[in-house]
Every structure is written in structure tokens, then in C-alpha cells.
Design a protein around this motif. Structure first.
Motif, PDB file in Angstrom:
ATOM      1  N   TYR A   6       0.668  -4.489   4.191  1.00  0.00           N
ATOM      2  CA  TYR A   6       0.603  -3.075   4.539  1.00  0.00           C
ATOM      3  C   TYR A   6       1.663  -2.315   3.742  1.00  0.00           C
ATOM      4  CZ  TYR A   6       0.555   1.308   7.115  1.00  0.00           C
ATOM      5  OH  TYR A   6       0.464   2.625   7.456  1.00  0.00           O
ATOM      6  N   ALA A   7       1.231  -1.195   3.089  1.00  0.00           N
ATOM      7  CA  ALA A   7       2.139  -0.354   2.312  1.00  0.00           C
ATOM      8  C   ALA A   7       2.200   1.020   2.971  1.00  0.00           C
ATOM      9  CB  ALA A   7       1.654  -0.226   0.874  1.00  0.00           C
ATOM     10  N   SER A   8       3.414   1.494   3.189  1.00  0.00           N
ATOM     11  CA  SER A   8       3.616   2.794   3.840  1.00  0.00           C
ATOM     12  C   SER A   8       3.882   3.880   2.801  1.00  0.00           C
ATOM     13  CB  SER A   8       4.789   2.694   4.821  1.00  0.00           C
ATOM     14  OG  SER A   8       5.118   3.961   5.350  1.00  0.00           O
ATOM     15  N   GLY A  28      -0.937   5.306   4.222  1.00  0.00           N
ATOM     16  CA  GLY A  28      -0.789   3.878   4.456  1.00  0.00           C
ATOM     17  C   GLY A  28      -2.014   3.130   3.971  1.00  0.00           C
ATOM     18  N   GLN A  29      -1.796   1.928   3.472  1.00  0.00           N
ATOM     19  CA  GLN A  29      -2.875   1.039   3.047  1.00  0.00           C
ATOM     20  C   GLN A  29      -2.612  -0.343   3.628  1.00  0.00           C
ATOM     21  OE1 GLN A  29      -2.919   1.211  -1.307  1.00  0.00           O
ATOM     22  NE2 GLN A  29      -4.926   2.213  -1.210  1.00  0.00           N
ATOM     23  N   GLY A  30      -3.624  -0.896   4.320  1.00  0.00           N
ATOM     24  CA  GLY A  30      -3.517  -2.253   4.830  1.00  0.00           C
ATOM     25  C   GLY A  30      -4.666  -3.085   4.311  1.00  0.00           C
ATOM     26  N   PHE A  31      -4.348  -4.192   3.632  1.00  0.00           N
ATOM     27  CA  PHE A  31      -5.359  -5.059   3.013  1.00  0.00           C
ATOM     28  C   PHE A  31      -5.401  -6.409   3.709  1.00  0.00           C
ATOM     29  CE2 PHE A  31      -4.839  -2.002  -0.334  1.00  0.00           C
ATOM     30  CZ  PHE A  31      -6.038  -2.000  -1.029  1.00  0.00           C
ATOM     31  N   LEU A  65       4.473   5.295  -9.509  1.00  0.00           N
ATOM     32  CA  LEU A  65       3.136   5.482  -8.956  1.00  0.00           C
ATOM     33  C   LEU A  65       2.720   4.257  -8.152  1.00  0.00           C
ATOM     34  CD1 LEU A  65       0.467   7.029  -8.736  1.00  0.00           C
ATOM     35  CD2 LEU A  65      -0.219   5.964 -10.902  1.00  0.00           C
ATOM     36  N   GLY A  66       2.339   4.475  -6.893  1.00  0.00           N
ATOM     37  CA  GLY A  66       1.875   3.394  -6.033  1.00  0.00           C
ATOM     38  C   GLY A  66       2.965   2.626  -5.345  1.00  0.00           C
ATOM     39  N   GLY A 108       5.114  -4.572   4.170  1.00  0.00           N
ATOM     40  CA  GLY A 108       5.198  -5.780   4.989  1.00  0.00           C
ATOM     41  C   GLY A 108       4.020  -6.692   4.698  1.00  0.00           C
ATOM     42  N   ILE A 109       4.269  -8.011   4.707  1.00  0.00           N
ATOM     43  CA  ILE A 109       3.251  -8.999   4.319  1.00  0.00           C
ATOM     44  C   ILE A 109       3.305 -10.170   5.282  1.00  0.00           C
ATOM     45  CG2 ILE A 109       2.389 -10.475   2.447  1.00  0.00           C
ATOM     46  CD1 ILE A 109       4.115  -8.762   0.528  1.00  0.00           C
TER      47      ILE A 109
END
Length: 610
Positions: free
Chosen positions: A73-75, A90-93, A295-296, A302-303
Motif C-alpha cells: 500500500y502506497a499513501s 492511495g494505491q493498494g496492490f 513522480l510516484g 507498507g508491504i
């Protein structure tokens, strides 16, 4: 207007002034395209690598499969900072990863991401129709391969490899998870395993992301290190990785102008831990901040991972019909893995020293491999048990150079190191000292050795005193011995009989006055021999007459003697009376002399202090 991922500064005036001025006059058919970008810069390593973001040259054997499921998850990876508009908040993969090792040299892998969580806002700007990110959506499929070109195996301290990942455009448009075209990640890898106080693994990589889309190419790099704990089941470490685009990146196609990100460096730090709970099942977790807002790059990432991967160094051997490996020096390590193939050595854990003789830590000329005392300088000896140890002739554990008594087995903690104990410090060792707690003299007689010259305090010194342990008299038949009593082992020899006479005072028997001196000497004997804890006073008779009456008489006589000794000052606890009657004769009861000899009082030691 700026973004957390830095955009070109021309975007603010163009979008706010030029865009607002002409918004009302432009036709409505202007197309808006956004999100055609793989925003998440975190590319997980193949399952089984030492780190989550920095790949290594590790291969892991032949035909060894590995797999993992991973969530990251990236905030706030993309934010217009001056308006605080999180385009992507936020992106959660959720990711699935599979890999297979070949010939302990090649690793192939496939990786599929799914954006399970995406949140954010479309910028509220006239002329811009940018949809908010959505989920769930598939990301771009990744297929990878790498080869280790330097390094014997996964435990080598330095390894070098080359790798490539190809990304297929499987992600939909306008989702910030794919680029709509093919791209490739080409990189060099370095890493290894170092044996310090604790085992340490390290990895480093540098490479380039090459794109067929309009997005610019980018440089990628990273490094990590971790220590191995708990029998190498737990690793704890940190890694840093980053990306720098080689040109402006177009994020959103607007009606009047494009929203672009200027080339800048993005940098992330991750602290991570990895636990192997049994042979291959592994759990890993990592977290850390974005250090530089390229960028990005998220504010925080968190992983969590769960997977299966064979432990480092395990391998499924390639079956080949090859001759047995050679071992010229016969140390059990084949020549191709032996750093010293012509010298017998040991497995040290360091490939550069495996098979070499161990050091000589005490520098005594005897190698540790053959040194029975590797930390104490000694000398060569034909005995394996003594080779390399200091000389110790008496084998008492104290080297001769420190042993005051090098030829007499002693103790290390005595006053004279290496000598036997000598409690009274009179020069006579306790093992030979007849009086170990009394300072005495060294004489040849073992009975008197180490004892005072007048041990019994009767005024006569050894050797004039023929009974040095018993207080006696100078006018005794045996000078210095008692007149009537002498201790011989556990038996007390009497030179005068103890006689009895009727007594009106006690209404029974009493010891005659002539026998009192004998009992006085019995009292002195007990005083001079404190080790005697219990003395049995025995009454004996002949067999003439009623044997029951004889037994009662013997008991009465023994009781009388005990009573008299107590009256003389002997502790009753040291005495016990026992009548035996006629059962223990010492002479023939058929003659008068024999019957008289059998009627007697005897004394026997039945308990001594140890």
C-alpha cells in the motif's frame, strides 16, 4: 499549482490563466486523457530474494519452484500540493509471483499485480475532465529472467548477475496502474553473503526502464543489507531504492495544456523483517517513508508477503553422469570447492577459506586442527591429548611453568599452586599428614608425621612417647602410654580388669575403688579421641549356671560401668551398655582360668566421625 510528484512549473500559469480565459470559447469535443501511467514505482523482487524491492543475483538451485502472495500500500503517491488535491491518495496492490530456478544459473519469473484499492480526486479545473482513480483493476503483467554470471553459488560473498523484466500492457486506460504499451526493465545485479559476527546478506542493482509509450525512459537503482538471526530463520535489514525519469512525464492530457511532471529523483527507504517458520514457508513485512518526492514516490509505503522459497544454499542437483569429485588432500571437501586443495583443512563457512588449514591462534607452532589446547601456547607432543598443550608432568592441570610442585599432582587453587592441599601449612601435605589440622613436624613415622611433638599433651615428645596419640605416664611399662588402657583399632585393650562389689548406696553392684583408675583412663581416651562418637560397654560372663541369669548379670555390670563413667564426667550420649552373657567367650569355659577370663568388661568403638 504543484504536485507531490513534482510537475513542470509552467503547468500552474498555463492551467489557471490560459485555461480559464479560453474555457468558455473552446468547443466541447476536446478530448481528455488521464492516468495512462504506471504510477507505482515499487516492483517486487522474485520470491526468495533477500529483499522486497532490491533484486539480487540469487538463483537457488535447479528446478526449484517458488511462489508468493504480496500486498503493498502506497499513501499519496500523486498530489497537487498547493491545492492539497490528492489525485491518487492511495494505491493498494495484491500481487501473485511465481519463479523457477534452472541449473543454479538462471531464474525465470512471472508477476501479476491487481490494484485492489485506489482512491483520489479528479482536479476541479475548467477544461480538464480527469476521472478519479478506480479499483479493482489489473496491472501490467511482468515476465522476467536473470542469470548469475559471477559467483559459485548463493552463499558466495560476491555475486554478479544480469536481468530483464518485460511488461505487457494488460492494465486498462485511465487507471494509473499501466502505460498502455510495452516497456522493459534492464538491470545489473550484485550481492552476496558475508560471514561476520552475524551472517550478513547484501544486494545492489542499477538499470533502466525503457518505454515504447510517450513516457520517458528512467534510471532505476537500489541497495539493501540485512543480518541473519535465529539459525538464519530471521532476517532484519533495510533497503533504499529510487527512480529518475530522463524527461518530462505527461500525466494528464487537458484541453488547453498538458499536466506534466519534471524529471526529478524519487527515493524510498524500507525497513523490513523476514521470518522462515519451517523449511520454505516465509513471512515478510516492510514499511518506510518516501525520502525524495519524485513522480510516484509515496509519503509512506507498507508491504506484507507470505510465500514459499527454499532456504538460501539449498538446491535440487542436476543429475548428470559425472565421475566422483576429486579430493586430493583427503579433507572431505572436493577440489572444486576447496580453496586449499593440496592442504588438509576444514569447512570454515567462508568460501575463500573453505578447505584451508585453520589458524594457529596461540602461535605455538601447532595448528589448531591438531592442537589439543588451541588457545594456550604449548609444545608438540606425540600424544594427541597433549599435543600443543603446556608441559604438565604430574597431570594436575597446572602447567609446569606455574606449578610449585611440578612432579606431585596437586590443585590449582592451593596456596602453593599445583601442590597438594596443606591445611595447617606445616609443610606436610594433607594426604600424608597424620594431623592435617594441627601444625606439626615432618618425620618418617606415618603415625606422627605432621603432628606436634607432644600431640597428646602428656609432657613426653615423639619418639620418646611410645603412644604419641594417647595421654600416658612416664613411669608406664610402655613410656608415654596409659597404665591400663590402650586403643587398638576399634578395640580398647585393658591391662587391669574391672571388678564389681555389692553396694548398699545403689542397692546393687558398684565398681570397686581399684577399678576407678581404669575408668579414668577410659574418660581420657574419649577426651583425646574426639572422633569417637559412640563407645559400647560390653558385659560378658561364663556359661556356668542359668544362662538367663548370666545375661541379666552381664547387662547389670555393663550398666554399672556406664553409670560410673557418666559420674566421672563422660557424656552419656557417647556410651551404650550391652550385656552379651556367655555368647562371646574368649577362653575355654571348661577350666576355671578360662571361665574367669570370660567374666569381663570390654570396650568397643562402634561409631566414628568421618
Amino acid at each position: 499549482m504543484t504536485m507531490h510528484s513534482p510537475l513542470s512549473r509552467k503547468f500552474a500559469p498555463a492551467l489557471l490563466s490560459f485555461g480559464l480565459a479560453f474555457a468558455a470559447t473552446q468547443p466541447a469535443e476536446a478530448q481528455t486523457k488521464s492516468g495512462q501511467l504506471a504510477l507505482n514505482l515499487f516492483e517486487p523482487t522474485p520470491t526468495g530474494d533477500a529483499f522486497l524491492a532490491v533484486p539480487s543475483p540469487r538463483i537457488g538451485g535447479h528446478l526449484v519452484p517458488r511462489g508468493a502472495a504480496l500486498f503493498d500500500y502506497a499513501s499519496r503517491p500523486l498530489t497537487i500540493t498547493d491545492r492539497q488535491v490528492p489525485i491518487v491518495a492511495g494505491q493498494g496492490f495484491v500481487r501473485a509471483d511465481l519463479s523457477l530456478s534452472l541449473w543454479d544459473r538462471v531464474l525465470v519469473s512471472v508477476h501479476m499485480p491487481l490494484a485492489l484499492v485506489q482512491s483520489g480526486e479528479a482536479p476541479n479545473v475548467p477544461g480538464l475532465d480527469a476521472p478519479a482513480p478506480r479499483a479493482p483493476v489489473l496491472g501490467d503483467l511482468r515476465v522476467g529472467a536473470r542469470v548469475r554470471v559471477l559467483g559459485k553459488d548463493d552463499r558466495a560473498p560476491f555475486q554478479l548477475g544480469l536481468g530483464v523484466n518485460a511488461f505487457a500492457p494488460t492494465a486498462p486506460d485511465d487507471t494509473f496502474v499501466g502505460e498502455g504499451d510495452w516497456r522493459a526493465d534492464v538491470h545489473a545485479l550484485a550481492g552476496g553473503r558475508v560471514k561476520l559476527r552475524l551472517p550478513l546478506v547484501w544486494s545492489a542493482t542499477v538499470g533502466a526502464m525503457l518505454r515504447m509509450s510517450d513516457s520517458p525512459h528512467a534510471l532505476r537503482f537500489g541497495a539493501g543489507a540485512a543480518v541473519l538471526l535465529v539459525d538464519e530463520r530471521l532476517s532484519v535489514g533495510a533497503e533504499i531504492h529510487g527512480t529518475r525519469a530522463l524527461g518530462e512525464t505527461r500525466l494528464i492530457d487537458a484541453r488547453f495544456t498538458d499536466i506534466t511532471a519534471a524529471p526529478s529523483l524519487g527515493l524510498e527507504l524500507l525497513g523490513e523483517a523476514r521470518l522462515r517458520v519451517f523449511r520454505g514457508m516465509t513471512f515478510a513485512a516492510a514499511a518506510g517513508p518516501g525520502l525524495l518526492s519524485g513522480l510516484g514516490t509515496p509519503a509512506f509505503r507498507g508491504i506484507f508477503l507470505v510465500g514459499w522459497a527454499a532456504p538460501a544454499g539449498s538446491r535440487s542437483p542436476v543429475t548428470t553422469a559425472s565421475p566422483p569429485p576429486k579430493d586430493r588432500d583427503g579433507d572431505g571437501l572436493r577440489d572444486d570447492a576447496d580453496a586449499c586443495p593440496d592442504e588438509k583443512g576444514i569447512l570454515s563457512g567462508d568460501p575463500s577459506r573453505d578447505g584451508c588449514p585453520p589458524p594457529d591462534r596461540d602461535r605455538d607452532g601447532v595448528l589448531d586442527l591438531e592442537d589439543a589446547c588451541p588457545l594456550v601456547a604449548g609444545e608438540q607432543n606425540t600424544s594427541e591429548r597433549k599435543n600443543g598443550c603446556p608441559a604438565d608432568r604430574d597431570e594436575d592441570g597446572v602447567p609446569d611453568r606455574e606449578d610449585v610442585c611440578p612432579e606431585i599432582k596437586g590443585l590449582a587453587e592451593t596456596k602453593k599452586r599445583g601442590c597438594p592441599a596443606d591445611r595447617d601449612d606445616d609443610g606436610v601435605f594433607d594426604t600424608l599428614d597424620a594431623c592435617p589440622d594441627q601444625k606439626g613436624v615432618a618425620v618418617s613415622d606415618p603415625v606422627q608425621r605432621g603432628c606436634p611433638k607432644d600431640m597428646d599433651g602428656d609432657g613426653l615428645e615423639f619418639p620418646e612417647d611410645l603412644c604419641p596419640a594417647d595421654r600416658g605416664a612416664a613411669d608406664a611399662p610402655e613410656k608415654g602410654c596409659p597404665l591400663f588402657v590402650q586403643l587398638k583399632g576399634d578395640e580398647v585393650a585393658l591391662s587391669r580388669r574391672i571388678e564389681f562389689a555389692p553396694s548398699l548406696r545403689v542397692k546393687g553392684l558398684a565398681v570397686t575403688p581399684e577399678s576407678i583408675p581404669v575408668l579414668e583412663e577410659i574418660k581420657g581416651l574419649l577426651r583425646d579421641h574426639p572422633e569417637i562418637q559412640r563407645l559400647e560397654v560390653q558385659g560378658h560372663t561364663d556359661d556356668a549356671g542359668d544362662v538367663k541369669k548370666k545375661l541379666a548379670t552381664s547387662q547389670e555390670e555393663a550398666d554399672t560401668v556406664v553409670r560410673t563413667l557418666v559420674e566421672l564426667g563422660v557424656s552419656a550420649d557417647k556410651l551404650v551398655a550391652k550385656g552379651y552373657g556367655h555368647k562371646k567367650p574368649i577362653a575355654d569355659n571348661r577350666v576355671a582360668a578360662g571361665r574367669r577370663a570370660n567374666r569381663r568388661i570390654a570396650f568397643t568403638v562402634i561409631a566414628r566421625a568421618r
